[in-house]
Design a protein around this motif. Structure first.
Motif, PDB file in Angstrom:
ATOM      1  N   THR A 173       0.827  -1.208   0.000  1.00 34.21           N
ATOM      2  CA  THR A 173       0.000   0.000   0.000  1.00 34.21           C
ATOM      3  C   THR A 173       0.861   1.257   0.000  1.00 34.21           C
ATOM      4  O   THR A 173       0.595   2.208  -0.738  1.00 34.21           O
ATOM      5  CB  THR A 173      -0.935   0.004   1.218  1.00 34.21           C
ATOM      6  OG1 THR A 173      -1.734  -1.184   1.205  1.00 34.21           O
ATOM      7  CG2 THR A 173      -1.842   1.214   1.199  1.00 34.21           C
ATOM      8  N   THR A 180      -5.977   5.156  -2.682  1.00 33.88           N
ATOM      9  CA  THR A 180      -7.377   5.542  -2.517  1.00 33.88           C
ATOM     10  C   THR A 180      -7.887   5.070  -1.162  1.00 33.88           C
ATOM     11  O   THR A 180      -7.249   4.254  -0.465  1.00 33.88           O
ATOM     12  CB  THR A 180      -8.236   4.931  -3.625  1.00 33.88           C
ATOM     13  OG1 THR A 180      -8.180   3.490  -3.492  1.00 33.88           O
ATOM     14  CG2 THR A 180      -7.702   5.313  -4.999  1.00 33.88           C
ATOM     15  N   GLU A 181      -9.036   5.590  -0.803  1.00 32.01           N
ATOM     16  CA  GLU A 181      -9.624   5.179   0.467  1.00 32.01           C
ATOM     17  C   GLU A 181      -9.969   3.698   0.472  1.00 32.01           C
ATOM     18  O   GLU A 181      -9.803   3.008   1.479  1.00 32.01           O
ATOM     19  CB  GLU A 181     -10.886   6.011   0.736  1.00 32.01           C
ATOM     20  CG  GLU A 181     -11.538   5.668   2.083  1.00 32.01           C
ATOM     21  CD  GLU A 181     -12.778   6.516   2.351  1.00 32.01           C
ATOM     22  OE1 GLU A 181     -13.451   6.253   3.364  1.00 32.01           O
ATOM     23  OE2 GLU A 181     -13.062   7.420   1.538  1.00 32.01           O
ATOM     24  N   ALA A 182     -10.433   3.184  -0.667  1.00 33.30           N
ATOM     25  CA  ALA A 182     -10.760   1.760  -0.755  1.00 33.30           C
ATOM     26  C   ALA A 182      -9.523   0.898  -0.523  1.00 33.30           C
ATOM     27  O   ALA A 182      -9.580  -0.149   0.134  1.00 33.30           O
ATOM     28  CB  ALA A 182     -11.381   1.453  -2.114  1.00 33.30           C
ATOM     29  N   GLN A 183      -8.373   1.339  -1.061  1.00 34.69           N
ATOM     30  CA  GLN A 183      -7.135   0.593  -0.866  1.00 34.69           C
ATOM     31  C   GLN A 183      -6.691   0.633   0.595  1.00 34.69           C
ATOM     32  O   GLN A 183      -6.171  -0.359   1.139  1.00 34.69           O
ATOM     33  CB  GLN A 183      -6.045   1.147  -1.783  1.00 34.69           C
ATOM     34  CG  GLN A 183      -6.315   0.865  -3.260  1.00 34.69           C
ATOM     35  CD  GLN A 183      -5.335   1.585  -4.167  1.00 34.69           C
ATOM     36  OE1 GLN A 183      -4.760   2.615  -3.788  1.00 34.69           O
ATOM     37  NE2 GLN A 183      -5.160   1.061  -5.370  1.00 34.69           N
ATOM     38  N   TRP A 184      -6.875   1.801   1.225  1.00 35.24           N
ATOM     39  CA  TRP A 184      -6.556   1.885   2.654  1.00 35.24           C
ATOM     40  C   TRP A 184      -7.422   0.913   3.451  1.00 35.24           C
ATOM     41  O   TRP A 184      -6.945   0.227   4.363  1.00 35.24           O
ATOM     42  CB  TRP A 184      -6.761   3.305   3.169  1.00 35.24           C
ATOM     43  CG  TRP A 184      -5.664   4.270   2.827  1.00 35.24           C
ATOM     44  CD1 TRP A 184      -5.745   5.360   2.038  1.00 35.24           C
ATOM     45  CD2 TRP A 184      -4.311   4.212   3.302  1.00 35.24           C
ATOM     46  NE1 TRP A 184      -4.537   6.008   1.954  1.00 35.24           N
ATOM     47  CE2 TRP A 184      -3.624   5.314   2.735  1.00 35.24           C
ATOM     48  CE3 TRP A 184      -3.611   3.349   4.119  1.00 35.24           C
ATOM     49  CZ2 TRP A 184      -2.282   5.562   2.976  1.00 35.24           C
ATOM     50  CZ3 TRP A 184      -2.271   3.590   4.365  1.00 35.24           C
ATOM     51  CH2 TRP A 184      -1.612   4.691   3.800  1.00 35.24           C
ATOM     52  N   ARG A 185      -8.701   0.860   3.098  1.00 42.80           N
ATOM     53  CA  ARG A 185      -9.602  -0.036   3.821  1.00 42.80           C
ATOM     54  C   ARG A 185      -9.247  -1.508   3.573  1.00 42.80           C
ATOM     55  O   ARG A 185      -9.322  -2.334   4.496  1.00 42.80           O
ATOM     56  CB  ARG A 185     -11.046   0.240   3.403  1.00 42.80           C
ATOM     57  CG  ARG A 185     -11.577   1.581   3.895  1.00 42.80           C
ATOM     58  CD  ARG A 185     -13.049   1.770   3.562  1.00 42.80           C
ATOM     59  NE  ARG A 185     -13.557   3.011   4.121  1.00 42.80           N
ATOM     60  CZ  ARG A 185     -13.997   3.143   5.360  1.00 42.80           C
ATOM     61  NH1 ARG A 185     -14.002   2.085   6.174  1.00 42.80           N
ATOM     62  NH2 ARG A 185     -14.448   4.296   5.794  1.00 42.80           N
ATOM     63  N   THR A 186      -8.871  -1.809   2.346  1.00 41.86           N
ATOM     64  CA  THR A 186      -8.463  -3.188   2.050  1.00 41.86           C
ATOM     65  C   THR A 186      -7.229  -3.574   2.857  1.00 41.86           C
ATOM     66  O   THR A 186      -7.137  -4.670   3.425  1.00 41.86           O
ATOM     67  CB  THR A 186      -8.177  -3.337   0.555  1.00 41.86           C
ATOM     68  OG1 THR A 186      -9.362  -3.022  -0.188  1.00 41.86           O
ATOM     69  CG2 THR A 186      -7.752  -4.769   0.239  1.00 41.86           C
ATOM     70  N   ALA A 188      -6.283  -2.222   5.664  1.00 44.22           N
ATOM     71  CA  ALA A 188      -6.661  -2.320   7.079  1.00 44.22           C
ATOM     72  C   ALA A 188      -7.349  -3.648   7.371  1.00 44.22           C
ATOM     73  O   ALA A 188      -7.124  -4.271   8.422  1.00 44.22           O
ATOM     74  CB  ALA A 188      -7.567  -1.151   7.453  1.00 44.22           C
ATOM     75  N   ALA A 189      -8.195  -4.097   6.433  1.00 49.67           N
ATOM     76  CA  ALA A 189      -8.874  -5.377   6.630  1.00 49.67           C
ATOM     77  C   ALA A 189      -7.867  -6.529   6.647  1.00 49.67           C
ATOM     78  O   ALA A 189      -7.967  -7.448   7.480  1.00 49.67           O
ATOM     79  CB  ALA A 189      -9.920  -5.597   5.536  1.00 49.67           C
ATOM     80  N   ASP A 190      -6.886  -6.478   5.720  1.00 55.18           N
ATOM     81  CA  ASP A 190      -5.861  -7.535   5.699  1.00 55.18           C
ATOM     82  C   ASP A 190      -5.034  -7.531   6.984  1.00 55.18           C
ATOM     83  O   ASP A 190      -4.723  -8.590   7.543  1.00 55.18           O
ATOM     84  CB  ASP A 190      -4.939  -7.344   4.483  1.00 55.18           C
ATOM     85  CG  ASP A 190      -5.668  -7.597   3.172  1.00 55.18           C
ATOM     86  OD1 ASP A 190      -6.706  -8.284   3.197  1.00 55.18           O
ATOM     87  OD2 ASP A 190      -5.196  -7.100   2.123  1.00 55.18           O
TER      88      ASP A 190
END
Length: 380
Positions: A173, A180-186, A188-190
């Motif tokens: 990341t 992007t925010e979606a990548q940050w969330r992905t 964080a989920a991982d």
């Protein structure tokens, strides 16, 4: 002094005392025989003039003979004691040779030489039994050290995996010029998934370590109630997977560490849900046995297992034919591979047992058996 020296001195002292008593007895008997007075019938009625001189000379000869006999006996006793001491030293060395071998083996024993055995030869006596016992102890230590090495290696690998995933997710990341925010969330989920895996593994290791110390803080409870609470925890997953739940929970009082027992029962049900077939059977029964024990049996469907591989499922980090990656639904977290190991460790801490059998139609039947007064007479 060494035990060989003490044994030699003991032999010599005993022989000296015995020999001295023999010499004293022999000399005393000789004196009594030589100086025993003649019977009246053997004394002549009239004595010749030389009779007194003859008697005096005879007394002198007997005194000299007795004194000479005593000197010779003491000299022979000294020689025999010296020889017996040397022979006793040699015999003691021969008898204690197995102990010397055991001592040498114990001194050089390390985790790299525990596979070596004494295998003492000779008669089946106490020393042979001591050597065989020492070999059995080395065998147990060898197995324990081997299991510990495998456990440490597996634990290191298991802990390294979530840490590597966390680091990889973060580095990937951060390497992107624009995130992007979606990548940050992905990411964080991982990271959350990997951290959760590490947390579950550490918690399982702590439970395993606690159970190895034995059961303490024992309280009275009901195995059926513990099983019912564990069923409530997996009820949502049972519904999601459409499992056919069958329960037969009979009141089963017992004395146990409820925290450890609850974890063991939860692990049993978690495994039964995780490795079950979609829409498969989940049967949970709890009941007292006729011999004063409490028994919990968990049966589940699933892939067919080879009977000779079932026992290996109780080894730490063994997941059978499952891979280390998640193979079930998203709501089921990855297993740590310690579930059944913890169940058996908790059972043994309560002087009980945990066994499993492969079902012919597929799946597994696991039985947790505990004494109703588990651990009451077992020291912490």
């Amino acid at each position: 002094m060494t035990i060989r020296t003490r044994l030699t001195l003991t032999y010599a002292a005993l022989f000296t005392v015995g020999g001295s008593a023999l010499v004293l007895a022999m000399t005393t008997a000789l004196y009594h025989e030589i100086f025993r007075p003649l019977p009246a019938s053997a004394i002549p009625g009239s004595l010749d003039p030389d009779h007194d001189n003859f008697v005096g000379l005879s007394d002198q000869i007997r005194d000299a003979a007795a004194s000479r006999l005593l000197v010779i006996a003491l000299l022979l006793l000294t020689v025999v004691v010296a020889l017996s001491t040397l022979v006793g030293w040699w015999v003691a060395g021969r008898l204690l040779r197995p102990i010397a071998e055991i001592t040498a083996a114990a001194r050089k024993a390390t985790d790299a030489t525990l596979h070596e055995r004494l295998r003492l030869s000779g008669p089946s006596d106490e020393l042979r039994e001591l050597g065989d016992t020492f070999d059995e102890m080395l065998e147990r230590l060898d197995r324990a050290f081997g299991a510990q090495r495998r456990f440490v290696a597996n634990a290191s690998h298991e802990l390294r995996t979530p840490l590597a995933l966390t680091r990889a997710a973060v580095e990937v990341t951060l390497a992107k010029p624009v995130v992007t925010e979606a990548q940050w969330r992905t990411m964080a989920a991982d990271v959350a998934d990997a951290t959760g895996s590490a947390q579950r593994l550490i918690a399982a290791l702590l439970v395993l370590a606690r159970s190895e110390r034995g059961a303490t803080d024992l309280v009275e409870d009901d195995l059926a109630d513990v099983a019912a609470e564990a069923l409530d925890q997996v009820a949502g997953r049972v519904r999601v997977r459409g499992l056919r739940l069958e329960t037969d929970l009979v009141s089963t009082p017992l004395l146990a560490n409820i925290a450890l027992l609850g974890i063991a029962v939860s692990n049993l049900l978690e495994n039964a849900v995780r490795y079950n077939s979609a829409g498969g059977l989940l049967r949970v029964t709890a009941a007292p046995t006729g011999d004063g024990a409490a028994r919990l049996t968990v049966v589940n469907d699933g892939p067919a297992l080879r009977p000779d591989h079932v026992e290996k499922l109780f080894e730490p980090f063994n997941r059978g034919d499952r891979t280390r990656r998640r193979s079930g639904p998203r709501d089921l977290p990855d297993g740590t591979g310690l579930g059944l190991s913890i169940v058996r460790a908790v059972a043994r801490a309560h002087s009980g047992s945990a066994t499993a059998t492969a079902r012919t139609e597929g799946g597994l039947s696991v039985t947790l058996r505990l004494p109703a007064d588990a651990g009451r007479d077992t020291p912490p």
